[in-house]
Scaffold this active site. Structure first.
Site, PDB file in Angstrom:
ATOM      1  N   HIS A 183       0.826  -1.209   0.000  1.00  0.00           N
ATOM      2  CA  HIS A 183       0.000   0.000   0.000  1.00  0.00           C
ATOM      3  C   HIS A 183       0.861   1.261   0.000  1.00  0.00           C
ATOM      4  O   HIS A 183       0.557   2.222  -0.704  1.00  0.00           O
ATOM      5  CB  HIS A 183      -0.919  -0.018   1.220  1.00  0.00           C
ATOM      6  CG  HIS A 183      -2.189   0.745   1.032  1.00  0.00           C
ATOM      7  ND1 HIS A 183      -3.176   0.343   0.169  1.00  0.00           N
ATOM      8  CD2 HIS A 183      -2.616   1.896   1.592  1.00  0.00           C
ATOM      9  CE1 HIS A 183      -4.166   1.228   0.205  1.00  0.00           C
ATOM     10  NE2 HIS A 183      -3.859   2.170   1.066  1.00  0.00           N
ATOM     11  N   ASP A 286      15.318   5.584   9.351  1.00  0.00           N
ATOM     12  CA  ASP A 286      14.286   5.936  10.320  1.00  0.00           C
ATOM     13  C   ASP A 286      14.141   4.880  11.416  1.00  0.00           C
ATOM     14  O   ASP A 286      13.525   5.137  12.453  1.00  0.00           O
ATOM     15  CB  ASP A 286      12.936   6.105   9.603  1.00  0.00           C
ATOM     16  CG  ASP A 286      11.827   6.557  10.527  1.00  0.00           C
ATOM     17  OD1 ASP A 286      11.990   7.613  11.175  1.00  0.00           O
ATOM     18  OD2 ASP A 286      10.803   5.864  10.622  1.00  0.00           O
ATOM     19  N   GLU A 291      16.408   0.599  19.629  1.00  0.00           N
ATOM     20  CA  GLU A 291      15.902   1.962  19.705  1.00  0.00           C
ATOM     21  C   GLU A 291      15.605   2.334  21.152  1.00  0.00           C
ATOM     22  O   GLU A 291      15.215   1.467  21.948  1.00  0.00           O
ATOM     23  CB  GLU A 291      14.638   2.105  18.854  1.00  0.00           C
ATOM     24  CG  GLU A 291      14.884   1.846  17.372  1.00  0.00           C
ATOM     25  CD  GLU A 291      13.620   1.958  16.536  1.00  0.00           C
ATOM     26  OE1 GLU A 291      12.529   2.120  17.127  1.00  0.00           O
ATOM     27  OE2 GLU A 291      13.720   1.885  15.295  1.00  0.00           O
ATOM     28  N   HIS A 321      12.217   6.997  14.189  1.00  0.00           N
ATOM     29  CA  HIS A 321      11.082   6.107  13.931  1.00  0.00           C
ATOM     30  C   HIS A 321       9.780   6.895  13.790  1.00  0.00           C
ATOM     31  O   HIS A 321       8.760   6.578  14.417  1.00  0.00           O
ATOM     32  CB  HIS A 321      10.948   5.075  15.056  1.00  0.00           C
ATOM     33  CG  HIS A 321      10.274   3.804  14.605  1.00  0.00           C
ATOM     34  ND1 HIS A 321      10.586   2.578  15.123  1.00  0.00           N
ATOM     35  CD2 HIS A 321       9.317   3.562  13.682  1.00  0.00           C
ATOM     36  CE1 HIS A 321       9.850   1.645  14.559  1.00  0.00           C
ATOM     37  NE2 HIS A 321       9.066   2.226  13.675  1.00  0.00           N
TER      38      HIS A 321
END
Length: 466
Positions: A183, A286, A291, A321
């Site tokens: 998508h 990103d 993290e 992110h």
């Protein structure tokens, strides 16, 4: 009617201004008794939709500690969360009244989907609300990398005037390679072509391209032909470390790599080496292997040993992110092979995306509570029935049960003395869900149907709406 039965029942409100039969909106038996808990600053659009239904809505801006969450969830019929709240099996087992979980985000990793399904709790998310936001982010990064905007911005903030054009290019006429043409990938394809780029894509299945994009057979072919490579794949055993030293070496000299999918897809040390020796002119990252759990001064070598080396590379855009991950999964059910597209990631990237997520998930919660509609549930059989017509004597039976032989025959024997207008059943794994509209029933019939169906050997949860 007993309080126990009444708490599971929904009624139709009748309007005297119409004399002919027409669909009626289903409303809870007592809207004020439906309690909704929303955590992590759910968008106001979602809050407004739920409040408009007359539900008791409590909205909290942060995630809750597990002990507080358990205490809160015991008394609510629906909970809305984003990415930080963890609805584990332990938490879900304490949710005695819970009917539905709304993930006001793309991912559902934070929910034990199996535990929820085993308690008859449907889980909804918002799979496509923010795909435009991601596609626009990637386009912005392509232009920024091509013009070295990140470096010029940093230099000028430091007082250094460095007006150069060396290795700065237009993106018109360049080639974009998209890995994962779902998508987001397809929307990115359209935007890139509109800006004069040629688009190739690689995916694990044959897909209809948008515009003049062309599908290539192998990842290596895509890497060798592309000026920009953008990754949009899920984290699976096949995609972990997908882009390593060999793959980066296959990329065109002077090309760029963009990763807004998962941190484990790209091996960062080979990427740093390619940036240092000039094989790649830039990168936008990103997502990272590890993290920080919260905002703050946590992005350092203690988190990932190569962090300082990556920070020293030229023309590298690093973001925390703020993009989204496109997840494509192939699901096998019975004898049918079909594909289902949905997203799986943390956080939100734009106000528009959060507004749409609030609207979509809020509406799904309302339809499930009021009508039993489970279309869009990620852990639950997806079924619906057309609207009940204008009548006071029609009820809708909602029966979630374990998928074992003979159960539907037993339920239909219970209903055999009544007029079943329409009925639909489906299963997903060991969980099955049936909806049936039954007409010409009185209060005594409703009580009997509810009590006999809910006492069935395979019952998980039984509700009646009318």
């Amino acid at each position: 009617m007993s309080l126990e039965v009444a708490s599971t029942v929904v009624r139709l409100t009748r309007s005297s201004s119409f004399t002919h039969s027409h669909p009626k909106a289903l409303k809870p038996f007592d809207s004020g008794e439906i309690k909704i808990l929303l955590l992590e600053n759910v968008n106001q659009r979602g809050i407004s939709l739920l409040e408009k239904e007359g539900y008791q809505v409590e909205s909290i801006k942060k995630a809750l500690p597990e002990d507080v969450l358990i205490e809160k969830i015991r008394d609510v019929h629906a909970i809305g969360i984003r990415s930080k709240t963890k609805l584990t099996k332990k938490v879900i087992q304490e949710a005695k009244k819970l009917l539905v979980i709304g993930c006001f985000c793309i991912g559902t990793n934070q929910v034990d989907l199996e535990a929820a399904a085993n308690r008859g709790i449907a889980v909804f998310n918002s799979p496509f609300s923010n795909s435009r936001s991601v596609a626009e982010l990637i386009i912005a990064e392509i232009i920024s990398l091509s013009r070295q905007l990140g470096d010029r911005n940093i230099e000028l903030h430091q007082g250094n005037w460095n007006k150069v054009s060396s290795q700065c290019y237009e993106i018109r006429g360049k080639t974009l390679g998209i890995v994962g043409y779902g998508h987001i990938g397809s929307q990115l394809s359209v935007l890139a072509e509109a800006m004069g780029m040629t688009v190739f894509f690689h995916d694990i299945i044959q897909l209809m391209p948008m515009g003049t994009a062309k599908q290539v057979n192998t990842l290596y072919e895509l890497l060798e032909r592309s000026d920009f490579v953008s990754l949009h794949v899920p984290e699976t055993e096949e995609t972990k470390n997908m882009i390593g030293e060999e793959e980066i070496a296959r990329m065109k000299k002077g090309s760029y790599l963009i990763n807004a999918s998962r941190g484990t897809i790209v091996q960062i040390p080979p990427l740093i080496k390619a940036l240092q020796n000039g094989h790649l002119l830039g990168a936008a990252i990103d997502v990272f292997p590890k993290e920080p759990a919260s905002n703050g001064q946590f992005y350092n070598n203690e988190l990932n040993s190569w962090t300082s080396d990556l920070l020293a590379c030229k023309n590298v855009i690093l973001t925390p992110h703020i993009g989204w991950l496109f997840l494509f999964s192939i699901i096998i059910s019975d004898n049918y092979l079909f594909t289902k597209l949905f997203f799986n990631l943390k956080g939100g990237s734009t106000e528009e995306a959060q507004y749409m997520i609030g609207a979509e998930v809020g509406a799904a919660i309302i339809k499930y509570i009021n009508c039993g509609t489970s279309i869009g549930a990620v852990n639950f059989p997806e079924i619906d029935l057309r609207a009940i017509q204008d009548t006071d004597k029609t009820i809708r039976l909602l029966f979630c049960h374990y998928n074992v032989p003979g159960v539907l025959r037993e339920i239909n024997e219970i209903l055999s003395d009544h007029n079943v207008d329409k009925q639909y059943s489906d299963s997903r794994g060991n969980i099955a869900y049936m909806m049936a509209d039954i007409s010409n029933v009185d209060d005594q019939d409703i009580r009997k149907i509810y009590e006999t169906v809910s006492s069935n050997r395979a019952n998980i949860s039984t509700r009646i709406v009318y």
